[in-house]
Design an enzyme around this catalytic site. Sequence first.
Site, PDB file in Angstrom:
ATOM      1  N   SER A   1      -2.502  11.151   1.628  1.00  0.00           N
ATOM      2  CA  SER A   1      -2.461  12.033   0.348  1.00  0.00           C
ATOM      3  C   SER A   1      -3.504  11.391  -0.586  1.00  0.00           C
ATOM      4  O   SER A   1      -3.335  10.087  -0.798  1.00  0.00           O
ATOM      5  CB  SER A   1      -1.202  12.362  -0.239  1.00  0.00           C
ATOM      6  OG  SER A   1      -1.381  12.989  -1.365  1.00  0.00           O
TER       7      SER A   1
ATOM      8  N   GLY B   1      -3.627  -0.091   4.340  1.00  0.00           N
ATOM      9  CA  GLY B   1      -4.753  -0.669   4.679  1.00  0.00           C
ATOM     10  C   GLY B   1      -5.156  -0.747   6.038  1.00  0.00           C
ATOM     11  O   GLY B   1      -5.771  -1.540   6.585  1.00  0.00           O
TER      12      GLY B   1
ATOM     13  N   THR C   1       1.130   2.824  -3.161  1.00  0.00           N
ATOM     14  CA  THR C   1       0.422   1.538  -3.267  1.00  0.00           C
ATOM     15  C   THR C   1       1.311   0.641  -3.964  1.00  0.00           C
ATOM     16  O   THR C   1       2.310   1.120  -4.806  1.00  0.00           O
ATOM     17  CB  THR C   1      -0.771   2.012  -4.538  1.00  0.00           C
ATOM     18  OG1 THR C   1      -0.280   2.811  -5.639  1.00  0.00           O
ATOM     19  CG2 THR C   1      -1.660   2.914  -3.706  1.00  0.00           C
TER      20      THR C   1
ATOM     21  N   CYS D   1       4.226   7.320  -7.223  1.00  0.00           N
ATOM     22  CA  CYS D   1       3.092   7.143  -7.860  1.00  0.00           C
ATOM     23  C   CYS D   1       3.296   6.175  -9.228  1.00  0.00           C
ATOM     24  O   CYS D   1       4.036   6.490  -9.604  1.00  0.00           O
ATOM     25  CB  CYS D   1       2.402   8.372  -8.399  1.00  0.00           C
ATOM     26  SG  CYS D   1       0.808   8.029  -9.399  1.00  0.00           S
TER      27      CYS D   1
ATOM     28  N   LYS E   1      -3.980  16.090  -1.262  1.00  0.00           N
ATOM     29  CA  LYS E   1      -3.888  15.603  -2.684  1.00  0.00           C
ATOM     30  C   LYS E   1      -2.422  15.968  -3.120  1.00  0.00           C
ATOM     31  O   LYS E   1      -2.052  17.163  -3.057  1.00  0.00           O
ATOM     32  CB  LYS E   1      -4.949  15.922  -3.468  1.00  0.00           C
ATOM     33  CG  LYS E   1      -5.009  15.324  -5.037  1.00  0.00           C
ATOM     34  CD  LYS E   1      -5.424  14.041  -4.940  1.00  0.00           C
ATOM     35  CE  LYS E   1      -5.450  13.716  -6.530  1.00  0.00           C
ATOM     36  NZ  LYS E   1      -5.047  12.202  -6.707  1.00  0.00           N
TER      37      LYS E   1
ATOM     38  N   THR F   1      -7.240   4.727   2.070  1.00  0.00           N
ATOM     39  CA  THR F   1      -8.726   4.071   1.636  1.00  0.00           C
ATOM     40  C   THR F   1      -9.680   4.190   2.166  1.00  0.00           C
ATOM     41  O   THR F   1     -10.877   4.675   1.548  1.00  0.00           O
ATOM     42  CB  THR F   1      -8.201   2.745   0.847  1.00  0.00           C
ATOM     43  OG1 THR F   1      -7.113   2.668  -0.162  1.00  0.00           O
ATOM     44  CG2 THR F   1      -9.373   2.195   0.296  1.00  0.00           C
TER      45      THR F   1
END
Lengths: 314, 255
Positions: free
Chosen positions: A21, A244, A193, A130, A45, A266
């Site tokens: 996402s 990652g 993250t 988030c 998203k 990413t």
Amino acid sequence: MTKTSFSIGGVQFPNRVLVASGTFGYGDECSSLVDVNKLGAIITKSLSMNPREGNPPTRIVETPSGMLNSIGLANIGVERFITEKLPFLETIQCPVIVNIAASTVDEYCAVLDVLEEHSRFDGYEINVSCPNVKEGGLSFGTDRVMTAEITRRLRPRTKRPLIMKLTPNVAFISEFARAVEAEGADAISAVNTLIGMAVDVQKRKPVLSTVTGGLSGPAIKPVALAKVYEASRAVKIPVIGIGGIRTATDAIEFLMVGATAVQVGTMNFVDPSAGVTIAEGIQAFCEEHGIPDTGDLVGSLDARVDSSVLTSWL
Amino acid sequence: MVQEQSQVISVSEVARNTYVLRFHSPRIARSVLAGQFVNIAVADDCDPLLRRPFSIYRAHGDTCEIIFNVVGKGTLALQKKSSRDVVNVLGPLGTPYSLESEGFMTAVLVGGGLGVAPLPLSTLILRNKGKELVTILGARSSEYLVEQHLENVHVSTDDGTKGMKGTAVDLLASLLPTQRWKSPKIFACGPTGMLRALGKFAVDRNIPCEVSLEGPMACGFGICQGCPVELVDGRSRYALMCKDGPVFDIRRISL
């Protein structure tokens, strides 16, 4: 020919590599660069009930082998998503998981209810992690009772797979994994993250407008692997590993430590076809090693002590 | 938008710390419009991780050129490329200058520093359209000036080593009363401070003005949402520099 498909909550995925996402738009933006039907699934998203403008600039900065972002869940809102993006999604074959973000429990429910009216969506990933919004986000994701409550409220509203996306910014992700499993989640995505920060020494200012942001990219892979290892040993439901992943080898590491599938994040910004390349790489690895099913890699880690040295880092 | 493995043809120094990288990229060279950019992967591994965005400086035949200053890890890696190297290029990206518009007769191209980057390609297109052309460049000093592939060039330098001493906007202000530009429109690129001053100058005199912005971005085509540009009014608070820009009408944005 290696079997690549698998299922979660009754939904069949053609392979174990999904796009994360926030790194693949709503699916249509990348379609001129990559055959999206070769992906395991598209995860959209994050969508909220109403459109969100997102955070002021600066929103991104590169850091060693990674990037910090503070997008702030900028999105077009669920209604525009249905009118503007659903028509494209109807034309493709790969599964579509809709990611939902919200600042209240009621908002999560309301967005899911809108999406339930459309048969195209194969499941939901719930963003309770988030780091870049004031309400919701991490204030939910670092609170085990709240995370469980959101799962409990959403579960009866859909028969489709409900995937809870967890934050690594907690001491024990296994406690959160158990909590959502107990409330009926079909799977866990791990990890979102890591909270991070960058400083401009010339200006003596934080680089990001929100001071801290979310770290992603190859820099976080070792942390993500450890969290996925911990979570997958704590629960019986599938864990989807994120963090990652740049190459097929990275993805295989996640599968071996216990992930049932992976998400590429990413790297989509660098190469929108990374997910397809990685899916093909996993299949090639299995064929090379005579492994009949990519699922045979899942949790196949031999955790016994081995004193011989991995030389690829030397 | 295409993604191409592009053979590097050459890297040459054209001014102090200023390099032109030429690469083979037929599909981009043939479709790029002035003001559009490419996003280049400078390394095969993850250091640096993200692509780096560059305006297309020139495009001819099957080749494209970008121009850059070495300012960090990504541009240093590019400066070290040679004809043995291949770079992965994504482009052409973004919204170009509206050079095709019938709404002006004289194009006033203004480039501050490396803001000269989109001007040669713009010059080529404007010349073919038969527009009047004026080019105004500003640089720190003469050794940083890049004046090739432009027409009717006026220069300014901060230290007065060449042309008028002052900024590109100072130079424009001094030229405007003396010239008889028919129905002018400004097309500019440069540092934010310069664009802000230029924008005020243009709006005060009711001269239409499009500016090309530069800033951090990751993907270059709208999926990362990392490059917001604040809008003055409209339905949204932000536009995306990569997709809605990098070229904006100065009246639309808040710099």
